[in-house]
Design an enzyme around this catalytic site. Structure first.
Site, mmCIF file in Angstrom:
data_model
loop_
_atom_site.group_PDB
_atom_site.id
_atom_site.type_symbol
_atom_site.label_atom_id
_atom_site.label_comp_id
_atom_site.label_asym_id
_atom_site.label_seq_id
_atom_site.Cartn_x
_atom_site.Cartn_y
_atom_site.Cartn_z
ATOM 1 N N GLU A 146 9.925 16.343 14.801
ATOM 2 C CA GLU A 146 10.354 16.075 13.295
ATOM 3 C C GLU A 146 9.494 16.963 12.344
ATOM 4 O O GLU A 146 8.120 16.848 12.158
ATOM 5 C CB GLU A 146 9.958 14.651 12.957
ATOM 6 C CG GLU A 146 10.524 14.316 11.445
ATOM 7 C CD GLU A 146 10.105 13.077 10.965
ATOM 8 O OE1 GLU A 146 9.056 12.521 11.252
ATOM 9 O OE2 GLU A 146 10.793 12.243 10.357
ATOM 10 N N CYS A 170 13.835 10.832 6.452
ATOM 11 C CA CYS A 170 13.430 10.378 7.823
ATOM 12 C C CYS A 170 14.900 10.612 8.355
ATOM 13 O O CYS A 170 14.953 10.924 9.602
ATOM 14 C CB CYS A 170 13.337 8.737 7.977
ATOM 15 S SG CYS A 170 14.413 7.813 6.835
ATOM 16 N N GLU A 214 9.665 1.426 10.512
ATOM 17 C CA GLU A 214 10.874 2.235 10.153
ATOM 18 C C GLU A 214 10.323 3.820 10.312
ATOM 19 O O GLU A 214 9.251 4.032 9.478
ATOM 20 C CB GLU A 214 11.203 2.046 8.659
ATOM 21 C CG GLU A 214 11.902 0.908 8.565
ATOM 22 C CD GLU A 214 13.165 0.706 9.007
ATOM 23 O OE1 GLU A 214 13.770 1.410 9.658
ATOM 24 O OE2 GLU A 214 13.566 -0.501 9.329
ATOM 25 N N LYS A 240 0.733 -1.104 0.084
ATOM 26 C CA LYS A 240 0.029 0.053 -0.038
ATOM 27 C C LYS A 240 0.949 1.243 0.050
ATOM 28 O O LYS A 240 1.543 1.647 0.899
ATOM 29 C CB LYS A 240 -1.068 0.189 1.126
ATOM 30 C CG LYS A 240 -2.158 1.070 1.016
ATOM 31 C CD LYS A 240 -2.461 1.556 2.340
ATOM 32 C CE LYS A 240 -1.823 2.871 2.798
ATOM 33 N NZ LYS A 240 -1.911 4.040 1.983
HETATM 34 P P1 NAP Z 1 2.335 8.699 7.431
HETATM 35 O O1 NAP Z 1 1.547 9.567 7.327
HETATM 36 O O2 NAP Z 1 2.786 7.955 8.775
HETATM 37 O O3 NAP Z 1 1.846 7.392 6.475
HETATM 38 C C1 NAP Z 1 2.775 6.437 5.940
HETATM 39 C C2 NAP Z 1 1.873 5.310 5.394
HETATM 40 O O4 NAP Z 1 1.010 4.852 6.454
HETATM 41 C C3 NAP Z 1 1.013 5.841 4.161
HETATM 42 O O5 NAP Z 1 0.999 4.967 3.259
HETATM 43 C C4 NAP Z 1 -0.465 6.421 5.025
HETATM 44 O O6 NAP Z 1 -1.406 6.347 4.181
HETATM 45 C C5 NAP Z 1 -0.341 5.096 6.056
HETATM 46 N N1 NAP Z 1 -1.367 5.072 7.042
HETATM 47 C C6 NAP Z 1 -1.683 6.159 7.583
HETATM 48 N N2 NAP Z 1 -2.663 5.897 8.655
HETATM 49 C C7 NAP Z 1 -2.655 4.480 8.479
HETATM 50 C C8 NAP Z 1 -3.419 3.697 9.583
HETATM 51 N N3 NAP Z 1 -4.045 3.960 10.599
HETATM 52 N N4 NAP Z 1 -3.030 2.207 9.208
HETATM 53 C C9 NAP Z 1 -2.303 1.972 8.394
HETATM 54 N N5 NAP Z 1 -1.646 2.565 7.470
HETATM 55 C C10 NAP Z 1 -1.806 3.876 7.745
HETATM 56 O O7 NAP Z 1 4.033 8.940 6.913
HETATM 57 P P2 NAP Z 1 4.185 10.093 5.704
HETATM 58 O O8 NAP Z 1 3.829 11.582 6.093
HETATM 59 O O9 NAP Z 1 3.701 9.429 4.565
HETATM 60 O O10 NAP Z 1 5.811 9.969 5.615
HETATM 61 C C11 NAP Z 1 6.537 10.516 6.427
HETATM 62 C C12 NAP Z 1 7.203 10.102 7.652
HETATM 63 O O11 NAP Z 1 7.949 8.645 7.238
HETATM 64 C C13 NAP Z 1 8.385 10.778 8.440
HETATM 65 O O12 NAP Z 1 7.983 10.536 9.811
HETATM 66 C C14 NAP Z 1 9.583 9.939 8.080
HETATM 67 O O13 NAP Z 1 10.430 10.237 9.019
HETATM 68 C C15 NAP Z 1 9.117 8.612 7.966
HETATM 69 N N6 NAP Z 1 9.978 7.767 7.025
HETATM 70 C C16 NAP Z 1 10.900 6.839 7.802
HETATM 71 C C17 NAP Z 1 11.891 6.189 7.040
HETATM 72 C C18 NAP Z 1 12.594 5.250 7.596
HETATM 73 O O14 NAP Z 1 13.470 4.355 6.920
HETATM 74 N N7 NAP Z 1 12.817 5.151 9.145
HETATM 75 C C19 NAP Z 1 11.910 6.267 5.799
HETATM 76 C C20 NAP Z 1 10.923 7.112 5.155
HETATM 77 C C21 NAP Z 1 10.208 8.108 5.716
HETATM 78 P P3 NAP Z 1 -2.069 7.337 3.289
HETATM 79 O O15 NAP Z 1 -0.851 8.717 3.529
HETATM 80 O O16 NAP Z 1 -2.184 7.375 1.928
HETATM 81 O O17 NAP Z 1 -3.178 8.207 4.112
#
Ligand code: NAP
Length: 505
Positions: free
Chosen positions: A400, A299, A265, A190
């Site tokens: 962050e 990240c 992650e 997804k």
């Molecule tokens: P996010 O809002 O947490 O969303 C990540 C994914 O989770 C999206 O596909 C989102 O879907 C989905 N999601 C949201 N709520 C959910 C739920 N209740 N159940 C299941 N899935 C759900 O993060 P983002 O804004 O896309 O990405 C930024 C974050 O990713 C930052 O905090 C960054 O640090 C982190 N990140 C970490 C790494 C690492 O390797 N540690 C790498 C890259 C990014 P939708 O957005 O489609 O609604």
């Protein structure tokens, strides 16, 4: 790619009759609820595609298909050599379609051409790396007393739900799919609803390569409708999630029903520590790269820059000068060095943090505004921003921001640098710049982070583990560590003397 080919590619994305669907059980299908979602180019604000959006029923169908594919053994009993061959085919397809994939990443995520091409190359490398690991035996024979032998084998976990963010869309998809498939699992991916285009193109390529039905499935939709049902399902054996820490915590809660394996992650607020004895030019160069690469939407971004007092004033002045020269613009312009933020919503979140910084009394060294000139009126561009002399306890130093916003904090001693560096709930990455290897070694040992760079920053190696301490995650991706996260461990104890135990006789 010729401009004629490019035009036909974009027509395809814009034409609703051709609009992209979900890929389940080896077929492209409409979402049951006929719902769609709009995809935008963050450099222009323009709508570029209308995509099928999955609901609970679609996710359940994907889970059933994947469950059947795993249980009937169509993939896990395929020879390791055949699995490896298919993963190499995927790598080749990605390489053959590099320009188109990079173009899609650029128009959907806002990356510059250089960033997008680098991501696509790394995605292909990831499939090649795990194609190699697929055929590497991980069997272990233990030394045990006669008459027994003990063999430890690794087996696939089963149905893996893989949920990824928008900052490295194709690369994150590859980090998830390649190790899982190499180990014999079946997958339901997804992507973020904001950036689904390269995942759709990737699944067209997976379809060409010819995985058995149900082995690779793509569901697109928002987190609650398409992501959460995956985490809640008792037929999903593992969730591999990359995204924000708050979402990660929620996923732990919703996954608990069948105690499925969960790897996370998550976010970071990584310290980049500059000692006075560093190679000055190198440290200056990486200080900007660490935070403004990918518009700070990384990240592991070096978002807290700790600078030793002895060089602080000069370093900050030179850093501001270097930052003012960064050319922000549409990624399609080859001279652009930094693109827009991924969406209007995310831009507003970043701008809000900048306002909070100002309200809390931090000093702006440069930037701090949305860019609304040079043809960028409808795009989500924000100036590379530096706050100086930042209070380590302020909101902008602790949370962050996930954008081009750097907090610079002075320190006087090595001990103070270590204390400030570790004073965060996160623990993803850290950087150290010094010419003193003993000091570097002491700092490496003291830093509570999953990845530590010395005299470099943001070098990501497919061969090594990636993941965080503390609230930056659970488990590791990449390398053999990432492969092992997709396996269960089974010990086989075999008696060489077939005789009763005699325990009760
Ligand atoms: P996010 O809002 O947490 O969303 C990540 C994914 O989770 C999206 O596909 C989102 O879907 C989905 N999601 C949201 N709520 C959910 C739920 N209740 N159940 C299941 N899935 C759900 O993060 P983002 O804004 O896309 O990405 C930024 C974050 O990713 C930052 O905090 C960054 O640090 C982190 N990140 C970490 C790494 C690492 O390797 N540690 C790498 C890259 C990014 P939708 O957005 O489609 O609604």
């Amino acid at each position: 790619m010729s401009s004629k080919e490019q035009t036909s590619m974009f027509k395809k994305w814009k034409d609703p009759s051709n609009r992209s669907k979900l890929y389940i059980n080896g077929e492209w299908i409409e979402a049951k609820g006929k719902n769609t979602l709009s995809v935008h180019n963050p450099a222009t604000g323009e709508k570029i595609a209308e995509i099928a959006s999955a609901g609970k029923e679609d996710v359940e169908y994907a889970i059933r298909s994947a469950r059947e594919a795993f249980d009937n053994g169509v993939w896990r009993t395929t020879s390791a050599h055949e699995r490896s061959r298919l993963l190499i085919e995927v790598a080749k397809k990605i390489e053959q379609n590099l320009e188109e994939l990079a173009e899609l990443e650029m128009i959907n995520n806002g990356k510059t051409v250089r960033e997008a091409q680098g991501d696509i190359e790394d995605a292909a490398k990831t499939f090649r790396f795990y194609a190699g690991l697929a055929i590497k035996s991980s069997e272990e024979i233990l030394e045990v007393d006669n008459p027994f032998t003990s063999k430890v084998v690794r087996e696939p976990i089963g149905v893996c739900g893989q949920i990824i963010p928008w900052n490295y869309p194709l690369l994150m998809a590859s980090w998830k799919l390649a190790p899982a498939l190499a180990a014999g699992n079946v997958c339901i991916l997804k992507p973020s609803e904001v950036t689904p285009l390269t995942a759709i193109r990737l699944f067209e390529l997976l379809d060409d390569v010819g995985f058995p039905p149900g082995v690779v499935n793509l569901i697109i939709g928002n987190g609650v409708n398409a992501g959460q049902p995956l985490t809640e399902s008792y037929d999903v054996d593992k969730i591999a999630f990359t995204g924000g820490t708050a979402t990660g915590k929620k996923i732990v809660e919703t996954s608990v029903g069948n105690l499925k394996k969960v790897s996370l992650e998550l976010g970071g607020k990584s310290p980049n520590i500059i000692f006075a004895d560093c190679d000055y030019e190198t440290a200056l160069d990486y200080a900007t790269f660490a935070i403004f690469n990918n518009a700070g939407q990384v990240c592991s971004a070096g978002s807290r820059l700790l600078v030793e007092k002895d060089i602080y004033d000069q370093f900050v002045q030179d850093l501001i000068e270097a930052t003012k020269k960064i050319k922000v613009g549409n990624g399609k312009d080859p001279s652009s060095q930094m693109g827009p933020l991924v969406s209007e919503q995310h831009m507003n979140k970043v701008l809000n943090y900048i306002s909070i910084g100002k309200e809390e009394g931090a000093t702006i060294g440069c930037g701090g505004n949305r860019i609304l000139k040079d043809g960028n009126h409808n795009g989500y561009f924000v100036e590379p921003t530096i706050f100086v002399d930042v209070d380590p306890n302020s909101t902008i130093a602790r949370e962050e921001i996930f954008g081009p916003v750097l907090c610079v904090i002075p320190f006087e001693t090595e001990r103070e640098a270590l204390r400030l560096a570790n004073d965060t709930p996160y623990g993803l990455a850290a950087g150290i710049f010094t010419s003193n290897s003993e000091k570097a070694d002491r700092m490496v040992k003291g830093l509570r982070a999953g990845v530590v760079w010395v005299n470099t920053y943001e070098q990501n190696l497919i061969e090594g583990p990636w993941g965080g301490y503390k609230e930056s995650g659970i488990g590791r991706e990449l390398g053999t560590y990432g492969f092992n996260e997709y396996t269960e461990v089974k010990q086989v104890i075999h008696s060489l003397h077939v005789e009763p135990s005699g325990w009760f006789s």
